[in-house]
Design an enzyme around this catalytic site. Structure first.
Site, mmCIF file in Angstrom:
data_model
loop_
_atom_site.group_PDB
_atom_site.id
_atom_site.type_symbol
_atom_site.label_atom_id
_atom_site.label_comp_id
_atom_site.label_asym_id
_atom_site.label_seq_id
_atom_site.Cartn_x
_atom_site.Cartn_y
_atom_site.Cartn_z
ATOM 1 N N SER A 1 -36.584 96.441 -24.058
ATOM 2 C CA SER A 1 -36.727 95.015 -23.783
ATOM 3 C C SER A 1 -38.200 94.698 -23.499
ATOM 4 O O SER A 1 -38.803 95.282 -22.622
ATOM 5 C CB SER A 1 -35.862 94.721 -22.565
ATOM 6 O OG SER A 1 -35.815 93.355 -22.342
ATOM 7 N N GLU B 1 -42.479 92.919 -19.817
ATOM 8 C CA GLU B 1 -41.917 94.027 -19.051
ATOM 9 C C GLU B 1 -42.583 95.326 -19.500
ATOM 10 O O GLU B 1 -42.761 96.260 -18.735
ATOM 11 C CB GLU B 1 -40.399 94.085 -19.306
ATOM 12 C CG GLU B 1 -39.657 95.102 -18.506
ATOM 13 C CD GLU B 1 -38.144 94.956 -18.690
ATOM 14 O OE1 GLU B 1 -37.532 95.932 -19.169
ATOM 15 O OE2 GLU B 1 -37.579 93.907 -18.358
ATOM 16 N N ARG C 1 -37.682 94.732 -11.608
ATOM 17 C CA ARG C 1 -38.573 95.407 -12.572
ATOM 18 C C ARG C 1 -39.956 95.741 -12.004
ATOM 19 O O ARG C 1 -40.917 95.857 -12.762
ATOM 20 C CB ARG C 1 -38.712 94.596 -13.875
ATOM 21 C CG ARG C 1 -37.403 94.338 -14.614
ATOM 22 C CD ARG C 1 -36.706 95.629 -15.045
ATOM 23 N NE ARG C 1 -35.384 95.323 -15.571
ATOM 24 C CZ ARG C 1 -34.274 95.335 -14.841
ATOM 25 N NH1 ARG C 1 -34.301 95.639 -13.565
ATOM 26 N NH2 ARG C 1 -33.116 95.045 -15.397
#
Length: 305
Positions: free
Chosen positions: A226, A296, A176
């Site tokens: 998310s 995130e 990520r």
């Protein structure tokens, strides 16, 4: 430089239709949150992108790249200066076993083009809501695949407005993350190296992943996807669920009842309510399990006056 002068300069680089003044950013983000941008610009060519960056540098105007607003929360005070959205750069083409997509194209559409051309390797991306540029920015992934696995090269503009062609290994793609934000790069185009496959097999994988996503994710409400990265050795959604947080609501923002890893805009939430709920979830999980949940999702912009 006066506001009118900035506007005149921007429309001379692109056109009136591509420059919006005091535009509410909640119209341009998946969460449906965010105050106004002073100028929202949607360039149509790589050269326009370069010229806008050079203008911002020369006149010392704050500059922000919005992407397609899928993994992003814009605060209620909005964003000063020039905000750029690349959603008009959305061409996708195939050359042999390579799919070349401009950064404003959706990564979902890029995976569908691969399917159409009987190319395998991008199936994992068939449910990721972001743009190609955003997918590279955060090395997006799902269901065991990530951008790092299939990216060959990219064309970016640097913070001086210069074009660079970089290989995938130049981007430090990790879970990520990438070095794109640190280097101030703006992705314009990505080349994915794929393999020939069987149409029916590729489609079966994509259908299966689409079903998994639609049955588990709260797609009926606006959200940023998310919210948290997966903490080593745990699943964020399970920690949040086990902390008894599902359904917890601050204002119009709610921890999804369908998937605890998502926070949804259930009822005209403000960015402030959404961010407060993120902090509440982080504090509760830390207190109950001693695990720090790392965001995130990106939070940008200013607090309301």
């Amino acid at each position: 430089m006066s506001n009118h002068h900035v506007y005149e300069k921007l429309i001379s680089i692109t056109s009136e239709i591509n420059v919006m003044v005091n535009e509410p950013l909640k119209n341009h983000t998946y969460t449906r949150l965010g105050g106004q941008a002073d100028w929202l610009v949607t360039p149509e060519t790589y050269d326009e992108v370069r010229q806008i960056i050079k203008l911002a540098n020369k006149e010392e105007i704050a500059f922000t790249l919005l992407g397609n607003g899928s993994n992003l929360i814009v605060k209620d005070g909005g964003i000063r200066g020039i905000v750029m959205n690349l959603n008009k750069l959305k061409e996708i083409k195939t050359e042999g076993t390579k799919v070349i997509a401009q950064s404003g194209a959706r990564i979902i559409d890029t995976s569908r083009e691969a399917l159409k051309q009987r190319l395998t390797g991008l199936e994992f991306a068939c449910g990721i809501p972001g743009s190609v540029g955003g997918a590279l920015y955060m090395n997006a992934g799902a269901y065991g695949g990530e951008i790092k696995d299939c990216l060959e090269s990219t064309i970016v503009v640097d913070s001086n407005g210069d074009l660079l062609t970089l290989r995938a290994e130049d981007l430090d793609l990790e879970y990520r993350t990438s070095n794109i934000p640190d280097n101030g790069y703006i992705v314009l185009e990505a080349t994915f190296a794929l393999q020939e496959g069987e149409y029916d097999e590729i489609k079966a994988v994509m259908d299966d992943l689409t079903y998994k996503r639609e049955s588990k994710q709260p797609l009926e409400y606006p959200s940023c996807g998310s919210v948290f990265k997966r903490p080593p050795g745990y699943f964020a959604g399970k920690l949040i669920q086990d902390s008894g947080l599902q359904g917890t609501q601050i204002g119009g923002a709610q921890v999804s009842l369908k998937h605890a890893g998502f926070i949804v805009n259930k009822d005209n939430a403000t960015a402030d309510e959404y961010i407060s709920l993120i902090h509440h979830v982080q504090a509760t999980v830390k207190e109950k399990f001693g695990v720090t949940l790392e965001r995130e999702v990106r939070i940008i912009g200013e607090d309301p006056q």
